[in-house]
Design a protein around this motif. Structure first.
Motif, PDB file in Angstrom:
ATOM      1  N   ARG A  86       0.808  -1.220   0.000  1.00 38.95           N
ATOM      2  CA  ARG A  86       0.000   0.000   0.000  1.00 38.95           C
ATOM      3  C   ARG A  86       0.846   1.277   0.000  1.00 38.95           C
ATOM      4  O   ARG A  86       0.384   2.327  -0.442  1.00 38.95           O
ATOM      5  CB  ARG A  86      -0.915   0.010   1.238  1.00 38.95           C
ATOM      6  N   VAL A  87       2.070   1.175   0.524  1.00 36.36           N
ATOM      7  CA  VAL A  87       2.927   2.362   0.568  1.00 36.36           C
ATOM      8  C   VAL A  87       4.333   1.989   0.116  1.00 36.36           C
ATOM      9  O   VAL A  87       4.721   0.821   0.136  1.00 36.36           O
ATOM     10  CB  VAL A  87       3.024   2.981   1.995  1.00 36.36           C
ATOM     11  N   GLU A  88       5.069   3.024  -0.261  1.00 38.86           N
ATOM     12  CA  GLU A  88       6.489   2.837  -0.574  1.00 38.86           C
ATOM     13  C   GLU A  88       7.316   3.547   0.496  1.00 38.86           C
ATOM     14  O   GLU A  88       7.076   4.737   0.765  1.00 38.86           O
ATOM     15  CB  GLU A  88       6.820   3.442  -1.937  1.00 38.86           C
ATOM     16  N   PHE A  89       8.227   2.813   1.128  1.00 36.63           N
ATOM     17  CA  PHE A  89       9.178   3.459   2.030  1.00 36.63           C
ATOM     18  C   PHE A  89      10.302   3.988   1.137  1.00 36.63           C
ATOM     19  O   PHE A  89      11.157   3.226   0.687  1.00 36.63           O
ATOM     20  CB  PHE A  89       9.693   2.470   3.083  1.00 36.63           C
ATOM     21  N   CYS A 205      10.836   7.824   8.226  1.00 35.16           N
ATOM     22  CA  CYS A 205      10.967   7.514   6.802  1.00 35.16           C
ATOM     23  C   CYS A 205      10.179   8.524   5.976  1.00 35.16           C
ATOM     24  O   CYS A 205       9.174   9.067   6.452  1.00 35.16           O
ATOM     25  CB  CYS A 205      10.385   6.135   6.503  1.00 35.16           C
ATOM     26  N   LEU A 206      10.618   8.714   4.729  1.00 36.53           N
ATOM     27  CA  LEU A 206       9.744   9.362   3.741  1.00 36.53           C
ATOM     28  C   LEU A 206       8.902   8.247   3.144  1.00 36.53           C
ATOM     29  O   LEU A 206       9.446   7.290   2.587  1.00 36.53           O
ATOM     30  CB  LEU A 206      10.558  10.047   2.638  1.00 36.53           C
ATOM     31  N   VAL A 207       7.583   8.369   3.305  1.00 35.29           N
ATOM     32  CA  VAL A 207       6.668   7.296   2.906  1.00 35.29           C
ATOM     33  C   VAL A 207       5.720   7.846   1.847  1.00 35.29           C
ATOM     34  O   VAL A 207       5.221   8.969   1.975  1.00 35.29           O
ATOM     35  CB  VAL A 207       5.853   6.809   4.129  1.00 35.29           C
ATOM     36  N   ARG A 208       5.473   7.059   0.801  1.00 30.42           N
ATOM     37  CA  ARG A 208       4.542   7.475  -0.255  1.00 30.42           C
ATOM     38  C   ARG A 208       3.346   6.531  -0.292  1.00 30.42           C
ATOM     39  O   ARG A 208       3.522   5.305  -0.256  1.00 30.42           O
ATOM     40  CB  ARG A 208       5.253   7.442  -1.614  1.00 30.42           C
TER      41      ARG A 208
END
Ligand code: ATP
Ligand code: PRP
Length: 231
Positions: A86-89, A205-208
């Motif tokens: 569901r997300v990208e770290f 983290c930068l999470v997308r």
């Protein structure tokens, strides 16, 4: 399309989060007064900032109301089942380090591993007339680790919203799952981490949020590259 980035507005991650964006070339300013919950990036009309708490950011990434967020990996993995789908770290940012751990009373001399704890859990009802109880605010991570990774099914989670480390001494739970950074709170409460009891080594983290409309969006790629380049 405007890209929204959730940034911690308070708490331990606030300063470092703004600093990393500034190093990446995005100078964040509040819109309106200092107490505003919206911000913008100087010179950029295509990026919006939403100031939220770290736990709110993980929630908003989960439901897709922000595109990116800076928050702890622990909070994202606790909020979301199947987090990696569901997300990208996108980047680990090097601050906000904390380990999510299983800790038991130091006086449990025979219990050093999750296997030992599994034996305790199996006998617990016969010995004490109830299940082993775990105080935590990390329900999902605890269930995944105990039931999923270690096949331990006989336990009960009691929700703890603060002072989790005090639960064994006060009698409200037998053991805990919580975060630790220096370890001093565990020591002060006479708790020890099991040798294989580190559930997650978390940091900011930068999470997308994975969204179809991000595909091929140059601003999305630019934000990821710039933050990675600033580390
Ligand atoms: N010593 C620590 N104690 C608690 N959290 C820590 C610690 N060190 C790093 N962190 C990380 O900081 C994040 C939580 O930050 P913070 O407590 O500011 O946010 P929050 O939970 O949203 O705040 P609030 O509880 O005020 O809503 C988590 O990702 C956590 O892993
Ligand atoms: O390993 P240590 O360095 O002792 O840190 C761990 C402790 O710090 C945090 O609590 P904090 O008092 O910061 O409050 P919070 O739970 O509200 O974040 C966390 O919940 C642990 O209790």
């Amino acid at each position: 399309m405007t890209i929204t980035i959730g940034l911690p507005s308070k708490g331990r991650m606030k300063e470092d989060s703004s600093a990393i964006l500034a190093r990446a070339g995005f100078s964040v300013v509040a819109v309106g007064n200092d107490r505003s919950y919206r911000g913008r990036v100087e010179g950029r009309d295509d990026i919006e900032i939403a100031f939220l708490s770290a736990s709110e950011i993980s929630r908003e990434i989960a439901n897709g109301t922000v595109d990116f967020g800076v928050t702890g990996e622990d909070l994202v993995r606790e909020e979301l089942a199947e987090a990696d789908a569901r997300v990208e770290f996108c980047a680990r940012l090097g601050f906000g380090h904390a380990d999510v751990v299983v800790a038991v009373p130091e006086i449990w001399l025979d219990v050093d591993t999750m296997a030992d704890l599994g034996d305790v859990a199996a006998d617990f009802r016969a010995r004490h007339g109830r299940r082993l109880t775990i105080a935590t605010k990390y329900w999902r991570l605890t269930q995944q680790f105990f039931s999923g990774n270690h096949g331990i099914q006989l336990y009960r989670i009691v929700e703890s919203l603060g002072a989790t480390e005090g639960a064994p001494a006060s009698g409200s739970a037998d053991i805990i799952v919580d975060i630790t950074s220096t370890g001093s709170t565990l020591v002060a409460n006479h708790l020890k981490i099991l040798s294989d009891g580190v559930i997650l080594k978390s940091e900011a983290c930068l999470v997308r949020a994975r969204k179809p409309e991000h595909e091929g969006n140059p601003v999305v790629a630019e934000i990821i590259d710039a933050v990675r380049g600033a580390l």
